[in-house]
Design an enzyme around this catalytic site. Structure first.
Site, mmCIF file in Angstrom:
data_model
loop_
_atom_site.group_PDB
_atom_site.id
_atom_site.type_symbol
_atom_site.label_atom_id
_atom_site.label_comp_id
_atom_site.label_asym_id
_atom_site.label_seq_id
_atom_site.Cartn_x
_atom_site.Cartn_y
_atom_site.Cartn_z
ATOM 1 N N ILE A 94 34.668 33.391 38.268
ATOM 2 C CA ILE A 94 35.325 32.737 37.131
ATOM 3 C C ILE A 94 35.910 33.788 36.184
ATOM 4 O O ILE A 94 37.043 33.658 35.707
ATOM 5 C CB ILE A 94 34.340 31.829 36.359
ATOM 6 C CG1 ILE A 94 33.702 30.794 37.297
ATOM 7 C CG2 ILE A 94 35.063 31.121 35.208
ATOM 8 C CD1 ILE A 94 32.656 29.914 36.620
ATOM 9 N N ASN A 119 28.841 45.155 36.198
ATOM 10 C CA ASN A 119 28.115 46.160 36.996
ATOM 11 C C ASN A 119 28.442 46.039 38.483
ATOM 12 O O ASN A 119 27.831 46.705 39.309
ATOM 13 C CB ASN A 119 26.599 46.060 36.761
ATOM 14 C CG ASN A 119 26.015 44.757 37.274
ATOM 15 O OD1 ASN A 119 26.748 43.880 37.737
ATOM 16 N ND2 ASN A 119 24.692 44.621 37.198
ATOM 17 N N ALA A 148 29.058 37.279 32.385
ATOM 18 C CA ALA A 148 28.162 37.995 33.301
ATOM 19 C C ALA A 148 26.834 37.268 33.370
ATOM 20 O O ALA A 148 26.301 36.829 32.353
ATOM 21 C CB ALA A 148 27.939 39.426 32.811
ATOM 22 N N ALA A 149 26.320 37.103 34.557
ATOM 23 C CA ALA A 149 25.014 36.457 34.758
ATOM 24 C C ALA A 149 24.713 36.523 36.236
ATOM 25 O O ALA A 149 25.588 36.836 37.048
ATOM 26 C CB ALA A 149 25.048 34.999 34.315
ATOM 27 N N TYR A 158 16.981 29.407 36.173
ATOM 28 C CA TYR A 158 18.391 29.647 35.834
ATOM 29 C C TYR A 158 18.799 28.776 34.634
ATOM 30 O O TYR A 158 19.338 29.279 33.644
ATOM 31 C CB TYR A 158 19.270 29.339 37.047
ATOM 32 C CG TYR A 158 20.750 29.337 36.754
ATOM 33 C CD1 TYR A 158 21.470 30.518 36.660
ATOM 34 C CD2 TYR A 158 21.442 28.134 36.566
ATOM 35 C CE1 TYR A 158 22.833 30.508 36.395
ATOM 36 C CE2 TYR A 158 22.795 28.111 36.300
ATOM 37 C CZ TYR A 158 23.496 29.304 36.208
ATOM 38 O OH TYR A 158 24.837 29.282 35.940
ATOM 39 N N ILE A 161 22.385 21.563 56.720
ATOM 40 C CA ILE A 161 22.646 21.133 55.345
ATOM 41 C C ILE A 161 21.319 21.117 54.599
ATOM 42 O O ILE A 161 20.363 20.470 55.040
ATOM 43 C CB ILE A 161 23.293 19.720 55.342
ATOM 44 C CG1 ILE A 161 24.673 19.789 56.016
ATOM 45 C CG2 ILE A 161 23.388 19.170 53.929
ATOM 46 C CD1 ILE A 161 25.388 18.455 56.146
HETATM 47 P P1 NAD Z 1 29.863 35.683 39.729
HETATM 48 O O1 NAD Z 1 28.595 36.193 40.323
HETATM 49 O O2 NAD Z 1 31.084 35.743 40.545
HETATM 50 O O3 NAD Z 1 30.146 36.416 38.349
HETATM 51 C C1 NAD Z 1 29.169 37.053 37.570
HETATM 52 C C2 NAD Z 1 29.650 38.472 37.259
HETATM 53 O O4 NAD Z 1 28.716 39.109 36.394
HETATM 54 C C3 NAD Z 1 29.760 39.353 38.507
HETATM 55 O O5 NAD Z 1 31.007 40.032 38.505
HETATM 56 C C4 NAD Z 1 28.590 40.330 38.379
HETATM 57 O O6 NAD Z 1 28.867 41.568 39.002
HETATM 58 C C5 NAD Z 1 28.450 40.433 36.867
HETATM 59 N N1 NAD Z 1 27.097 40.772 36.410
HETATM 60 C C6 NAD Z 1 25.924 40.185 36.765
HETATM 61 N N2 NAD Z 1 24.890 40.758 36.137
HETATM 62 C C7 NAD Z 1 25.410 41.749 35.352
HETATM 63 C C8 NAD Z 1 24.847 42.721 34.468
HETATM 64 N N3 NAD Z 1 23.524 42.800 34.276
HETATM 65 N N4 NAD Z 1 25.669 43.581 33.835
HETATM 66 C C9 NAD Z 1 27.018 43.534 34.029
HETATM 67 N N5 NAD Z 1 27.611 42.635 34.866
HETATM 68 C C10 NAD Z 1 26.816 41.756 35.516
HETATM 69 O O7 NAD Z 1 29.561 34.182 39.265
HETATM 70 P P2 NAD Z 1 30.510 33.044 38.649
HETATM 71 O O8 NAD Z 1 30.310 31.851 39.472
HETATM 72 O O9 NAD Z 1 31.872 33.558 38.422
HETATM 73 O O10 NAD Z 1 29.805 32.782 37.256
HETATM 74 C C11 NAD Z 1 30.331 33.258 36.024
HETATM 75 C C12 NAD Z 1 29.535 32.671 34.873
HETATM 76 O O11 NAD Z 1 29.675 31.251 34.845
HETATM 77 C C13 NAD Z 1 28.032 32.937 34.969
HETATM 78 O O12 NAD Z 1 27.529 33.129 33.677
HETATM 79 C C14 NAD Z 1 27.498 31.660 35.549
HETATM 80 O O13 NAD Z 1 26.147 31.468 35.234
HETATM 81 C C15 NAD Z 1 28.398 30.638 34.887
HETATM 82 N N6 NAD Z 1 28.505 29.367 35.602
HETATM 83 C C16 NAD Z 1 29.040 29.312 36.858
HETATM 84 C C17 NAD Z 1 29.152 28.089 37.509
HETATM 85 C C18 NAD Z 1 29.738 27.983 38.889
HETATM 86 O O14 NAD Z 1 29.738 26.891 39.448
HETATM 87 N N7 NAD Z 1 30.251 29.038 39.490
HETATM 88 C C19 NAD Z 1 28.719 26.917 36.877
HETATM 89 C C20 NAD Z 1 28.167 27.000 35.599
HETATM 90 C C21 NAD Z 1 28.088 28.232 34.959
#
Ligand code: NAD
Length: 320
Positions: free
Chosen positions: A12, A34, A79-80, A146, A202
């Site tokens: 995202i 990171n 980031a997460a 989470y 599944i």
């Molecule tokens: P993703 O894993 O592609 O993106 C997370 C990014 O954070 C990665 O680039 C990772 O390298 C970076 N990261 C993780 N830990 C880190 C740290 N300690 N220091 C620096 N960078 C760090 O996941 P995503 O699906 O793009 O999710 C993005 C955000 O949206 C997250 O916070 C996630 O919880 C939230 N989210 C995602 C969804 C979904 O369906 N994908 C739904 C609800 C919320």
């Protein structure tokens, strides 16, 4: 304006960076990542053109990265560790990368006098909701670590708004899907079917029914809220971001099988909990009430079903 996108090399986050660079023509976009699950490939074009800058750092530990917050207007904190399933077996990873990292980001903002934050929260903060579609004022009782880590982060942001005059948008996303995603049900199904096109395992009983939003809609909704609400916000405002409809896991399997051009795939349902969840902590029914967002004049372009089909095509490389 100057922006920081944490997690900007991820799924995202990198789409958000695209928007800030290409549509907003931002003065400066700083990506802090990171590269644990994110990838340079997602942001390479912008780095080469010099329209975005990468600070490679781990937000769990304070460090030089804090200096990047000087003169920044808005921090998009994305980031997460987003793997809900992992949080069951390795809770500390989620506490560190979601709660501790959020705290460190807020502290970096405080010392640099940065006031605006957009936070990627999640539908999982509601846990097992008693009202569907679930509105923002529903009780918050997460059933995964989470979800709990996202709720704890929301609480910290609320307090920083009260104490230090921050303005925040807390965005509770439904399942977001599309190009560059490297986790979640669609990617999982495609990987399994590539390995064995005759059968598909599944997780759960396949009746889990959830709302899916394409990442292009998710970014449009996010930026619609930033433009219309962040400046005006008093403290923290909370918005659900999701679709108006939902699909079952078995329907997703059907769409993926169809897009891969496969026939007679045997579905094998793997029971991991007595009540047919995909894993312990999986929420079986998820549909967010998005009236608050829609009252500000935004509608998704793609339904859940169309988003799943488009995302499957993108992950398969049929569309970009
Ligand atoms: P993703 O894993 O592609 O993106 C997370 C990014 O954070 C990665 O680039 C990772 O390298 C970076 N990261 C993780 N830990 C880190 C740290 N300690 N220091 C620096 N960078 C760090 O996941 P995503 O699906 O793009 O999710 C993005 C955000 O949206 C997250 O916070 C996630 O919880 C939230 N989210 C995602 C969804 C979904 O369906 N994908 C739904 C609800 C919320």
């Amino acid at each position: 304006s100057r922006f920081i996108v944490t997690g900007g090399a991820g799924f995202i986050g990198s789409h958000l960076v695209d928007y800030l660079v290409e549509r907003l023509r931002a003065e400066e976009v700083i990506i802090i990542d990171n590269l644990s699950s994110g990838s340079l490939v997602n942001i390479k074009g912008h780095l080469e053109k010099g329209v975005a800058r990468l600070v490679e750092a781990d937000l769990v530990r304070e460090g030089e990265w804090v200096k990047a917050f000087r003169d920044v207007d808005i921090v998009f904190h994305y980031a997460a560790n987003p793997e809900v399933r992992v949080s069951t077996v390795e809770p500390r990873i989620h506490f560190d990368n979601n709660v501790v990292a959020t705290f460190n980001v807020l502290e970096a903002m405080r010392v640099s006098d940065v006031k605006g934050i957009v936070f990627a929260s999640s539908s999982t903060v509601y846990g097992e909701p008693s009202v569907i579609p679930t509105p923002e004022d529903h009780p918050l009782k997460p059933i995964s670590v989470y979800g709990a880590s996202k709720l704890a982060s929301e609480a910290l942001i609320q307090a920083y708004c009260e104490l230090y005059g921050f303005k925040a948008l807390i965005l509770r996303y439904a399942n977001i899907i599309g190009a560059r995603s490297n986790h979640g049900v669609i990617v999982d199904f495609i990987n399994k079917l590539r390995a064995d096109p005759s059968r598909l395992e599944i997780l759960g009983d396949g009746t889990q029914r959830k709302s899916y939003l394409h990442v292009s809609d998710a970014v449009e909704a996010t930026m619609h809220l930033v433009a219309s609400r962040l400046g005006a916000a008093r403290g923290a405002e909370v918005y659900n971001i999701g679709n108006r409809d939902w699909v079952t896991v078995t329907e997703i399997a059907d769409i993926v099988v169809d897009e891969m051009g496969l026939k007679s795939v045997e579905y094998v349902f793997k029971r991991t909990t007595p009540d047919g969840r995909g894993w312990p902590g999986d929420v079986k029914l998820m549909l967010l009430d998005t009236k608050r967002l829609e009252s500000l004049g935004w509608r998704p372009k793609l339904s859940s079903r169309d988003a799943v089909r488009k995302a499957a095509r993108e992950v398969l490389g049929k569309e970009h």
